[in-house]
Motif scaffolding. Structure first.
Motif, mmCIF file in Angstrom:
data_model
loop_
_atom_site.group_PDB
_atom_site.id
_atom_site.type_symbol
_atom_site.label_atom_id
_atom_site.label_comp_id
_atom_site.label_asym_id
_atom_site.label_seq_id
_atom_site.Cartn_x
_atom_site.Cartn_y
_atom_site.Cartn_z
ATOM 1 N N THR A 165 13.916 -98.484 39.229
ATOM 2 C CA THR A 165 13.148 -97.465 38.505
ATOM 3 C C THR A 165 13.916 -96.146 38.486
ATOM 4 O O THR A 165 14.041 -95.489 37.441
ATOM 5 C CB THR A 165 11.781 -97.260 39.203
ATOM 6 O OG1 THR A 165 11.119 -98.520 39.263
ATOM 7 C CG2 THR A 165 10.911 -96.255 38.459
ATOM 8 N N GLN A 166 14.440 -95.766 39.652
ATOM 9 C CA GLN A 166 15.166 -94.496 39.735
ATOM 10 C C GLN A 166 16.432 -94.512 38.883
ATOM 11 O O GLN A 166 16.772 -93.525 38.236
ATOM 12 C CB GLN A 166 15.478 -94.159 41.197
ATOM 13 C CG GLN A 166 14.222 -93.682 41.908
ATOM 14 C CD GLN A 166 14.423 -93.469 43.389
ATOM 15 O OE1 GLN A 166 15.261 -94.107 44.025
ATOM 16 N NE2 GLN A 166 13.649 -92.563 43.948
ATOM 17 N N ARG A 183 2.618 -96.648 41.764
ATOM 18 C CA ARG A 183 2.689 -96.868 43.221
ATOM 19 C C ARG A 183 1.728 -97.945 43.670
ATOM 20 O O ARG A 183 1.943 -98.576 44.689
ATOM 21 C CB ARG A 183 2.375 -95.645 44.075
ATOM 22 C CG ARG A 183 2.117 -94.374 43.504
ATOM 23 C CD ARG A 183 1.726 -93.377 44.588
ATOM 24 N NE ARG A 183 0.482 -92.818 44.153
ATOM 25 C CZ ARG A 183 0.324 -91.536 43.846
ATOM 26 N NH1 ARG A 183 1.308 -90.698 44.036
ATOM 27 N NH2 ARG A 183 -0.820 -91.115 43.396
ATOM 28 N N GLY A 222 5.535 -102.820 45.878
ATOM 29 C CA GLY A 222 6.653 -102.719 46.831
ATOM 30 C C GLY A 222 6.204 -101.929 48.043
ATOM 31 O O GLY A 222 5.147 -102.214 48.622
ATOM 32 N N ASP A 223 6.970 -100.876 48.397
ATOM 33 C CA ASP A 223 6.542 -100.058 49.534
ATOM 34 C C ASP A 223 5.775 -98.815 49.074
ATOM 35 O O ASP A 223 5.572 -97.875 49.841
ATOM 36 C CB ASP A 223 7.746 -99.679 50.421
ATOM 37 C CG ASP A 223 8.762 -98.824 49.674
ATOM 38 O OD1 ASP A 223 8.491 -98.456 48.507
ATOM 39 O OD2 ASP A 223 9.814 -98.512 50.254
ATOM 40 N N PRO A 244 6.632 -94.316 37.367
ATOM 41 C CA PRO A 244 6.500 -95.425 38.310
ATOM 42 C C PRO A 244 5.027 -95.637 38.683
ATOM 43 O O PRO A 244 4.250 -94.685 38.675
ATOM 44 C CB PRO A 244 7.276 -94.946 39.550
ATOM 45 C CG PRO A 244 7.973 -93.679 39.161
ATOM 46 C CD PRO A 244 7.257 -93.131 37.970
ATOM 47 N N LYS A 270 6.626 -96.623 46.877
ATOM 48 C CA LYS A 270 7.462 -95.501 46.403
ATOM 49 C C LYS A 270 8.324 -95.978 45.237
ATOM 50 O O LYS A 270 8.652 -97.165 45.162
ATOM 51 C CB LYS A 270 8.383 -95.022 47.522
ATOM 52 C CG LYS A 270 7.658 -94.529 48.753
ATOM 53 C CD LYS A 270 8.540 -93.573 49.549
ATOM 54 C CE LYS A 270 7.915 -93.229 50.870
ATOM 55 N NZ LYS A 270 7.884 -94.359 51.818
ATOM 56 N N PRO A 271 8.713 -95.055 44.338
ATOM 57 C CA PRO A 271 9.596 -95.477 43.244
ATOM 58 C C PRO A 271 10.855 -96.152 43.786
ATOM 59 O O PRO A 271 11.509 -95.620 44.684
ATOM 60 C CB PRO A 271 9.946 -94.159 42.539
ATOM 61 C CG PRO A 271 8.846 -93.216 42.921
ATOM 62 C CD PRO A 271 8.390 -93.633 44.285
ATOM 63 N N GLY A 272 11.162 -97.336 43.298
ATOM 64 C CA GLY A 272 12.277 -98.119 43.835
ATOM 65 C C GLY A 272 13.597 -97.808 43.157
ATOM 66 O O GLY A 272 13.651 -97.018 42.202
ATOM 67 N N PRO A 273 14.683 -98.454 43.613
ATOM 68 C CA PRO A 273 16.018 -98.123 43.114
ATOM 69 C C PRO A 273 16.247 -98.440 41.634
ATOM 70 O O PRO A 273 16.949 -97.679 40.954
ATOM 71 C CB PRO A 273 16.954 -98.970 43.990
ATOM 72 C CG PRO A 273 16.091 -100.017 44.630
ATOM 73 C CD PRO A 273 14.711 -99.437 44.702
ATOM 74 N N ASP A 329 8.644 -106.157 42.800
ATOM 75 C CA ASP A 329 9.261 -105.202 43.734
ATOM 76 C C ASP A 329 9.015 -103.767 43.274
ATOM 77 O O ASP A 329 8.892 -102.848 44.093
ATOM 78 C CB ASP A 329 10.780 -105.434 43.804
ATOM 79 C CG ASP A 329 11.118 -106.877 44.155
ATOM 80 O OD1 ASP A 329 10.415 -107.441 45.023
ATOM 81 O OD2 ASP A 329 12.053 -107.440 43.543
ATOM 82 N N GLU A 330 9.014 -103.590 41.942
ATOM 83 C CA GLU A 330 8.825 -102.261 41.362
ATOM 84 C C GLU A 330 8.093 -102.439 40.039
ATOM 85 O O GLU A 330 8.158 -103.509 39.414
ATOM 86 C CB GLU A 330 10.180 -101.585 41.070
ATOM 87 C CG GLU A 330 11.073 -101.411 42.277
ATOM 88 C CD GLU A 330 12.437 -100.818 41.887
ATOM 89 O OE1 GLU A 330 12.491 -99.929 41.016
ATOM 90 O OE2 GLU A 330 13.438 -101.276 42.465
#
Ligand code: PMP
Length: 303
Positions: free
Chosen positions: A278-279, A262, A270-271, A260, A273-276, A247-248
């Motif tokens: 990772t953030q 991409r 994933g999509d 991250p 972008k940095p995911g939750p 997912d990330e």
């Protein structure tokens, strides 16, 4: 690159240009150096070196593997690190302690003098501006990490970075920000100078020490911060395709901090972008330096 005025070399602070060595130094010919990369951050309570003692303990461990007797104590090297940041007036810095077999023998196993230097310099984002915010594109390298019975990946030795140069240079040649190497087993190992974390269902997965990695201090910090904040961490063997399925995905290291990914091999992570997770990890990690994460661990060593 802008270098500072002063450097610590063999026990003394001296002008940068005077820290020289002979072209016949053993390390130049045989890669016989061990080193560290350490960051100092500007914090609300002043400049702090991150996990200084842990880094320099690893320096001594790397030296032990290669029978290099460092002619200073751990406390002296720690003090040299602080002093060189201070005398250069740096508020944040990248520190580079290096110990190497110097001039005095040409034999492969020659007992040479041991030279020690500590440099500190201003240093931004290792993997490019915006890398920690937006992520970078990576690829799997055609070069594998060295097998455990060839060179010890757990030593941070100069010679090991021939491998890293092949991995990063190939990646950059093909337009990627960084390369990821597989171990000789074919399973995931690490980036040229970064450890890996994959996220599946909110949990962190990272290759184990047996996957020819350098056991990073950033990796260890992430494991502890995650576990102490309710995020499960699993050290396990991971196959290459998990890079495409997770997912990330993030890379971490002193220089790379938490970056991250991409995409890998042109496939979005994933999509993209940095995911939750990772953030959240970034927030916990960088929070140590702005005071929003409490330093329960004694990791910040103030000058
Ligand atoms: N692996 C390699 C090969 C490295 O060079 C580094 C950077 N020292 C890392 C991992 C990350 O280690 P650390 O977090 O201790 O900087």
């Amino acid at each position: 690159m802008q270098f500072p005025e002063k450097i610590w070399h063999n026990g003394a602070v001296k002008p940068w240009a005077e820290a020289t060595t002979h072209v016949m130094a053993h390390a130049i010919h045989y890669g016989s150096s061990v080193f560290e990369g350490i960051r100092a951050y500007e914090t609300p309570k002043g400049t702090a070196i991150f996990r200084l003692d842990d880094h320099n303990r690893r320096l001594f461990q790397s030296a032990k593997i290669y029978d290099i007797q460092i002619p200073y104590t751990l406390a002296e090297i720690n003090a040299a690190c602080k002093e060189i940041v201070r005398v250069n007036g740096l508020r944040s810095a990248y520190l580079r302690p290096v110990v190497f077999r110097g001039y005095g023998g040409i034999g492969i196993a020659a007992e040479t003098p041991i030279d020690v230097a500590v440099a500190a310099m201003a240093f931004g984002r290792y993997l490019g501006e915006g890398a920690t915010e937006n992520g970078i594109d990576a690829c799997v390298s055609s070069w594998q990490r060295f097998a455990p019975n060839t060179l010890p990946a757990g030593a941070k030795a100069g010679g090991n970075y021939l491998s890293g140069q092949l991995v990063t240079r190939e990646a950059r040649r093909h337009g990627y920000g960084e390369g990821i190497a597989l171990a000789s087993t074919g399973l995931l190992s690490e980036g040229a100078g970064e450890n890996l974390f994959l996220v599946f269902d909110g949990e962190l997965h990272t290759p184990p020490a047996s996957a020819s990695i350098l056991s990073g201090i950033t990796r260890n910090s992430i494991i502890r911060l995650a576990r102490d904040n309710g995020i499960n961490v699993i050290e396990r063997d991971l196959p290459r395709e998990y890079l495409y399925l997770c997912d990330e995905l993030m890379m971490c290291g002193t220089a790379a901090e938490i970056t991250p990914l991409r995409s890998v091999d042109g496939k979005p992570v994933g999509d993209g972008k940095p995911g939750p997770v990772t953030q959240r990890i970034q927030q916990l990690f960088f929070g140590l330096f702005d005071g929003s994460t409490e330093d329960r661990y004694g990791w910040l060593d103030y000058l």
